[in-house]
Design a protein around this motif. Sequence first.
Motif, short mmCIF file in Angstrom:
data_model
loop_
_atom_site.label_atom_id
_atom_site.label_comp_id
_atom_site.label_asym_id
_atom_site.label_seq_id
_atom_site.Cartn_x
_atom_site.Cartn_y
_atom_site.Cartn_z
N LEU A 39 0.83 -1.21 0.00
CA LEU A 39 0.00 0.00 0.00
C LEU A 39 0.86 1.25 0.00
N LEU A 40 2.02 1.17 0.64
CA LEU A 40 2.97 2.29 0.62
C LEU A 40 4.37 1.76 0.88
N GLU A 41 5.26 2.04 -0.05
CA GLU A 41 6.68 1.79 0.13
C GLU A 41 7.42 3.08 -0.16
N PHE A 42 8.23 3.52 0.80
CA PHE A 42 9.02 4.73 0.57
C PHE A 42 10.21 4.36 -0.31
N SER A 43 10.19 4.84 -1.54
CA SER A 43 11.20 4.46 -2.52
C SER A 43 12.56 5.02 -2.16
N ILE A 44 13.59 4.27 -2.56
CA ILE A 44 14.96 4.66 -2.24
C ILE A 44 15.52 5.58 -3.32
N PRO A 45 16.49 6.42 -2.98
CA PRO A 45 17.08 7.34 -3.97
C PRO A 45 18.06 6.62 -4.89
N LYS A 46 18.06 7.02 -6.17
CA LYS A 46 19.03 6.54 -7.15
C LYS A 46 19.55 7.73 -7.96
N ASN A 47 20.78 7.59 -8.44
CA ASN A 47 21.32 8.65 -9.29
C ASN A 47 21.04 8.33 -10.76
N VAL A 104 22.20 3.07 -6.29
CA VAL A 104 21.34 3.26 -5.13
C VAL A 104 22.02 4.14 -4.09
N GLY A 105 21.28 5.11 -3.59
CA GLY A 105 21.80 5.99 -2.56
C GLY A 105 21.71 5.40 -1.16
#
Length: 492
Positions: A293-301, A306-307
């Motif tokens: 229902l909700l996943e906080f996505s990870i940062p990518k450049n 992956v950040g």
Amino acid sequence: MKDIKNIIRLTFPMLFTVVFLFQSCSDFLEQEPGTQISITEQLKTKEGFLQAIYGLYSHVESNLRTERFAVYADLQGGNLKFTPSLLSTKKGEISVPSVISNIYSFDDQAEESNFSSFYATSYDIINQTNLLLEFVDALPDATEAEKNLIKAHALTIRAYTHFLLSEVYSQNYGYTEDASHLGIVYNTQSITKGIQYPARETAANTYALIINDIETALPLYSNTELLNGPAYSYFNSMSTKALLARVYLSKKDWQNAYDTANDVITNSGVTLTNAADYISQWEQSDLPISEVLLEFSIPKNAAGDVGGSLSSIFGYTSETSYNSYVASEDLLNLYESTDLRRQLFLQQPLSTLVEGNQVKKDYYFTKKFQGNAGYTAFRLTEQYLIRAEAAIALNRLEEAKTDINTIRSRANATALNSTDNLNEILFLERRKELCFEGHLFFDIARNKKDVTRNDGCISLSCAMTYPSLKYVLPIPRRNINLNPNLKQNESY
């Protein structure tokens, strides 16, 4: 559709300035030095607001992904233990990571709290939401529907962050009969209003304010497109209701917990991941499980690097490259031999120092958070378990049994044939199904249970009897010193 991770990457320099300003004093807010953009400039346009919202979600994600918070509930409750060291000078030794050494022994210190950064960052996030709420009505280039969506996101994140703070720093809602014990500071004004010295609300008032924010947010959601990226990366009406169901569960407001979880199950349009795909979907290196229902996505450049990911905490790459946390046998022994959820553990022999000798011992890494795993905040299975727990309290035992069996059947676990001992069965089902998703210790506190950690426990304190003042952490001393109205938790 653009990927949210690329949006976060593209706006990061701007967002760093905005976040920095959001944390600064009111005098500095009036300045516009060099190329920095003040809050008043940043929030004059819809584009500026969108950049701020993307930054806000990124800030929430990074706060929850920190090692301290990501392992807290499962480590304290006994689902996790540690891997042997890879350092040549400590080869095979098992020790407690320094970032959680105090909380692990149920002896965090107010002066040097392991959670001081979580406390500070959480209130920074809240301050950002308050700024958005204060500026949004004056936005000249947004429609009313867009303004309402901005308010909905800000209110929901404000409620969610306060709720997480209450779980860490306030005893469970039922600790006192009328929830008159200390809750948390509930901040609804930004630093632009001047320096405030608020006192902590009672637990009852804290929950009332959380629920009010959520109920205010819900009618503001719409189908208006505002944010780019996967829909599961942001709060919407259904994931906000999933949050509300969790809040009602923690409050033991059983009818509302039942009704709200039932609404999500019935009307979200999301279905439970089926048994055939359950393991493979958790093993995906990027996408979340389908019932999310909700996943906080990870940062990518731009190159796709992956950040930061939960694999930095739970990951296994090889015998010479792995991270610190694995499943305890306390957890593993709860699963039946036929339970397919046993397949969610990657068994690996690692060199371990035992009585001066290096021996190979098996360790079990979770497959939930390998690769580029995001933070799974809410998924549909939890709503079934919330509805079941509420149904038990409402004496709707057959309904509760049906919901529990729905989850057990998918896992190929033995179906329940009676309604005996449902409370304990439900508690253990949550422990097995939601492991490493940040629930166990809070479930223990809500159910007024004792903590018992056996396998792999290397603390002087491996157990804790309820009630205990150590079920909550200390407010960092720095905050106590700055705010004369801020009362410390007892025993700290």
